[in-house]
Design an enzyme around this catalytic site. Sequence first.
Site, PDB file in Angstrom:
ATOM      1  N   GLU A   1      -9.689  -1.689   5.521  1.00  0.00           N
ATOM      2  CA  GLU A   1     -10.341  -1.372   6.788  1.00  0.00           C
ATOM      3  C   GLU A   1     -11.590  -2.239   6.973  1.00  0.00           C
ATOM      4  OE1 GLU A   1      -8.609   0.391   8.667  1.00  0.00           O
ATOM      5  OE2 GLU A   1      -8.399   2.494   8.108  1.00  0.00           O
TER       6      GLU A   1
ATOM      7  N   HIS B   1      -7.216  -4.537  10.402  1.00  0.00           N
ATOM      8  CA  HIS B   1      -6.953  -4.363   8.970  1.00  0.00           C
ATOM      9  C   HIS B   1      -5.658  -5.037   8.554  1.00  0.00           C
ATOM     10  CE1 HIS B   1      -4.835  -0.162   9.506  1.00  0.00           C
ATOM     11  NE2 HIS B   1      -3.927  -1.090   9.412  1.00  0.00           N
TER      12      HIS B   1
ATOM     13  N   ASP C   1       0.823  -1.211   0.000  1.00  0.00           N
ATOM     14  CA  ASP C   1       0.000   0.000   0.000  1.00  0.00           C
ATOM     15  C   ASP C   1       0.858   1.262   0.000  1.00  0.00           C
ATOM     16  OD1 ASP C   1       0.959  -0.415   2.572  1.00  0.00           O
ATOM     17  OD2 ASP C   1      -1.005  -0.692   3.497  1.00  0.00           O
TER      18      ASP C   1
ATOM     19  N   ASN D   1      -7.411  -2.375  14.306  1.00  0.00           N
ATOM     20  CA  ASN D   1      -8.819  -2.679  14.033  1.00  0.00           C
ATOM     21  C   ASN D   1      -8.969  -3.933  13.174  1.00  0.00           C
ATOM     22  OD1 ASN D   1      -7.889  -1.779  11.599  1.00  0.00           O
ATOM     23  ND2 ASN D   1      -9.261  -0.009  11.432  1.00  0.00           N
TER      24      ASN D   1
END
Length: 247
Positions: free
Chosen positions: A145, A140, A69, A138
């Site tokens: 997400e 991810h 990413d 979280n």
Amino acid sequence: MSISIRICTSYEEMSELAAIELYSVVLNKPAAVLGLATGSTPIGTYEALIRLQEMHPLNLKELRTVNLDEYLGLPGDHPQSYRYFMDTNLFRSMGLSTEQTFVPNGLAENPEAEGLAYDARIDAMGGIDLQILGLGHNGHIAFNEPCEDFPKHTHPVDLQENTIQANARFFDSMDEVPRRALTMGIGSIFKARRILLLVNGAAKANILKEALEGPVTPMVPASILQLHPNVLVLCDKEAGSLLSQEA
Ligand code: GLP
């Protein structure tokens, strides 16, 4: 479940083992494609890999790497861009050129098209032999997400507030933290022949348990790894402290 889990005594041990995994792939297949990650977790792995390469040099001319990413809006020479992170933490020390190392273009005018082209490039290289992943607080992986559906392709994404806050530690002020990123999709990651998930620290113990032992759901993107045929989880004892068993 085809996930193997190894709980290491320390971050250092986790990093050494991860580096040996990466090194072995290239030893056995000099033209390998390695999928790489950023974040603080893999820094020790890259340091250990650089040490291995210094001690027992491999020919890296045919190696190619693809990163998960990149922040949208940051040029590759911005100190917080993921291209810069990879250049300074791994590529320069390993002597890897920009022609053999691929990071999504954070300045792409059309991020959707850039994402599809990125996936096509990975396919054209023959796919990823080993993909390194970290784990977000979280759940991810890369910048996928929690959401309603597992995203398939490399795509632009709006970062969630907790991710923006977690990333803020690297920037001088909140205003500078990018709100968007271009990330490999879950589908792109899933095509990797082997996946290595690295997780360290007590703060990730809950989410690691949820990802590995909870239901498979896009609300915990890393839970998809339960369905991949070849995953090794390397974690330190703090991150692994809530797991019910070592597989
Ligand atoms: C960012 C990256 C992820 C990484 C995560 C965890 O969100 N896009 O690829 O796994 O951070 O970072 P850290 O390893 O610093 O906890």
